[in-house]
Design an enzyme around this catalytic site. Structure first.
Site, short mmCIF file in Angstrom:
data_model
loop_
_atom_site.label_atom_id
_atom_site.label_comp_id
_atom_site.label_asym_id
_atom_site.label_seq_id
_atom_site.Cartn_x
_atom_site.Cartn_y
_atom_site.Cartn_z
NE ARG A 213 -2.77 -1.48 3.42
CZ ARG A 213 -3.25 -2.69 3.78
NH1 ARG A 213 -4.08 -3.33 2.99
NH2 ARG A 213 -2.91 -3.23 4.92
CG PHE A 229 -10.57 -7.26 -6.48
CD1 PHE A 229 -11.55 -8.24 -6.52
CD2 PHE A 229 -9.90 -6.96 -7.66
CE1 PHE A 229 -11.83 -8.94 -7.69
CE2 PHE A 229 -10.17 -7.64 -8.84
CZ PHE A 229 -11.13 -8.63 -8.87
CG ASP A 251 -15.02 -5.15 -2.32
OD1 ASP A 251 -13.81 -5.25 -2.09
OD2 ASP A 251 -15.85 -6.03 -2.00
CB ALA A 281 -13.49 -6.38 -10.15
CG ASP A 301 -5.15 -6.81 -3.14
OD1 ASP A 301 -4.58 -7.90 -3.32
OD2 ASP A 301 -5.33 -6.32 -2.01
CB CYS A 341 -3.25 -13.46 -2.12
SG CYS A 341 -5.02 -13.59 -2.39
N1 SAH Z 1 -7.01 -4.44 -1.37
C1 SAH Z 1 -7.68 -4.71 -0.13
C2 SAH Z 1 -7.91 -6.18 0.10
C3 SAH Z 1 -8.69 -6.88 -0.96
S1 SAH Z 1 -9.43 -8.36 -0.45
C4 SAH Z 1 -6.91 -4.08 1.02
O1 SAH Z 1 -5.81 -3.55 0.83
O2 SAH Z 1 -7.41 -4.10 2.15
C5 SAH Z 1 -10.42 -8.81 -1.79
C6 SAH Z 1 -11.72 -8.05 -1.92
O3 SAH Z 1 -12.31 -8.44 -3.15
C7 SAH Z 1 -12.77 -8.30 -0.86
O4 SAH Z 1 -13.15 -7.08 -0.27
C8 SAH Z 1 -13.97 -8.91 -1.63
O5 SAH Z 1 -15.23 -8.43 -1.15
C9 SAH Z 1 -13.73 -8.42 -3.01
N2 SAH Z 1 -14.25 -9.22 -4.12
C10 SAH Z 1 -14.29 -10.56 -4.25
N3 SAH Z 1 -14.72 -10.91 -5.46
C11 SAH Z 1 -14.99 -9.75 -6.14
C12 SAH Z 1 -15.42 -9.45 -7.45
N4 SAH Z 1 -15.70 -10.41 -8.33
N5 SAH Z 1 -15.52 -8.14 -7.79
C13 SAH Z 1 -15.22 -7.17 -6.92
N6 SAH Z 1 -14.79 -7.40 -5.67
C14 SAH Z 1 -14.67 -8.67 -5.29
#
Ligand code: SAH
Length: 397
Positions: A213, A229, A251, A281, A301, A341
């Site tokens: 970040r 995300f 998200d 997304a 992410d 991840c």
């Molecule tokens: N970048 C964030 C962590 C991301 S975790 C940070 O720094 O804190 C992954 C996220 O993706 C979660 O919040 C989940 O709700 C979201 N997510 C999962 N599938 C998704 C999709 N198809 N489209 C958008 N968001 C999604």
């Protein structure tokens, strides 16, 4: 304590000699004694040579998780105290950093504590007991944690699918001490965040992205950012702190956006015209491509696409898809910060996936920075599975 014996098949001892901490059921020739789930067992090769000592998990493919390679090391409360203390000592630099109050205290196998995750959010600990080994020794582990960290309370978030692979039911709730508030305020690199440890994702916050970040900050000043995300707005808060232009958060979780907006306000970024889109997304990126929208910076992410080696192919397609779309949406010279991840996809494969995306997008793409999980998520040399988070900051021409 009566210890049962596990004898390995011929030629199956190599990984244990190399200190990998898992023994799969298929490597076991036979057992002596009738171990109960969670019992301590000794592991021997077929020539009666002692290899290691661990905990047996009768329902899991990972039948034994190794705790020690030393014959003279007993698994008792002192053992758990030593391991927990070692993990805490390893975070001394982070503990001394006045700008950061939240970090991972115990990173499972990579800290010699199989299946145990403990995250520290200020005075609160949030724990995940994801293996029979951790579950069976929960009380000794809690004792060690309370003795060495004196927390205000420990909250359990053992609600992941990996626990089911061990035949354990999901459990959440207070474990020890006071019950944490619904929102814990933490500081990370002097930025403030509210963490929902009771109902948020994982243990409430993605601590593994702390360094990444910060690493995006030099690239976002005055730029229009698409943060996909976005969860509770981790990258967005850092981007705003670096004077980014408008930030578009994407998200599927509305609750995540609510927290993200609160996190922006908490840091004084309440006069911005950012956008919070509850959307998939993949679909949104596709729609933007069709509408020919463009951005200066895109952050990808996503959650883990590959839970195991079996899912690598389909996951690779998913990663290629979003990265290809993102590359097409970037203005020339734009920045892509992209992550995976999935432990089953290593950095080399992830780079190949990006290569495929760049070729199909017909864009020149340069890797500027290699990113990975922070030092509080250490990688054990003998347990390469612990290196799960990888990322690249790329420039897309
Ligand atoms: N970048 C964030 C962590 C991301 S975790 C940070 O720094 O804190 C992954 C996220 O993706 C979660 O919040 C989940 O709700 C979201 N997510 C999962 N599938 C998704 C999709 N198809 N489209 C958008 N968001 C999604």
């Amino acid at each position: 304590m009566i210890t049962c014996q596990v004898i390995l098949k011929k030629n199956r001892e190599k990984s244990i000699i190399n200190r990998h901490p898992w023994i799969y059921s298929g490597a076991i020739q036979r057992m002596e004694g009738t171990p109960q789930n969670g019992d301590v067992v000794d592991v021997w090769d077929k020539n009666a040579r002692f290899l290691a000592r661990g905990v047996i998990s009768l329902r899991s493919q990972i039948r034994v998780r190794i705790l020690t390679w030393r014959h003279d090391e007993a698994i008792n409360s002192d053992f758990w105290q030593r391991r927990v203390k070692r993990a805490i000592d390893g975070r001394a630099a982070l503990a001394a950093d006045p700008r950061t109050s939240a970090y991972r205290l115990i990173h499972a196998e990579a800290d010699g504590l199989p299946g145990l995750i403990v995250d520290k959010y200020g005075p609160w600990l949030v724990a995940q007991f994801l293996s029979v080994a951790a579950e069976r020794h929960k009380n000794a582990i809690i004792d060690a944690l309370t003795e060495h960290t004196a927390p205000q309370g420990i909250y359990e978030r053992s609600d992941t699918y990996t626990r089911e692979l061990e035949g354990l039911v999901p459990v959440t709730g207070p474990l020890w001490g006071e019950i944490p508030p619904d929102r814990i305020e933490i500081e990370e690199n002097s930025l403030r965040f509210l963490v929902d440890v009771k109902a948020g994702q994982k243990t409430g916050f993605f601590l593994d992205q702390r360094d990444s970040r910060r690493r995006i900050m030099p690239y976002v000043g005055g730029k229009e950012v698409l943060n996909t995300f976005s969860y509770s707005g981790g990258f967005s808060v850092y981007a705003a702190a670096a004077n980014a232009g408008r930030i578009m958060n994407v998200d599927t979780s509305e609750a995540a956006h609510t927290l993200a907006e609160q996190n922006m306000w908490l840091n004084g970024f309440d006069e911005r015209d950012d956008i919070y889109a509850v959307a998939d997304a993949f679909e949104l990126l596709r729609a933007y491509r069709d509408q020919r929208w463009t951005f200066d910076v895109i952050i990808l992410d996503p959650p883990k696409f590959a839970r195991s080696a079996k899912q690598v192919q389909s996951a690779s397609r998913g990663y290629k898809d979003i990265n290809l779309l993102a590359m097409k949406l970037l203005r020339p010279g734009g920045i892509l910060a992209t992550f995976s991840c999935s432990g089953a996809i290593d950095a080399g494969l992830f780079q190949k996936i990006l290569f495929g995306a760049a070729v199909d997008a017909k864009r020149d793409v340069q890797i500027l920075e290699h990113l990975h999980q922070g030092s509080d998520h250490p990688i054990s040399l003998t347990f390469p599975e612990s290196a799960y988070l990888k990322g690249f900051i790329c420039r897309v021409w």
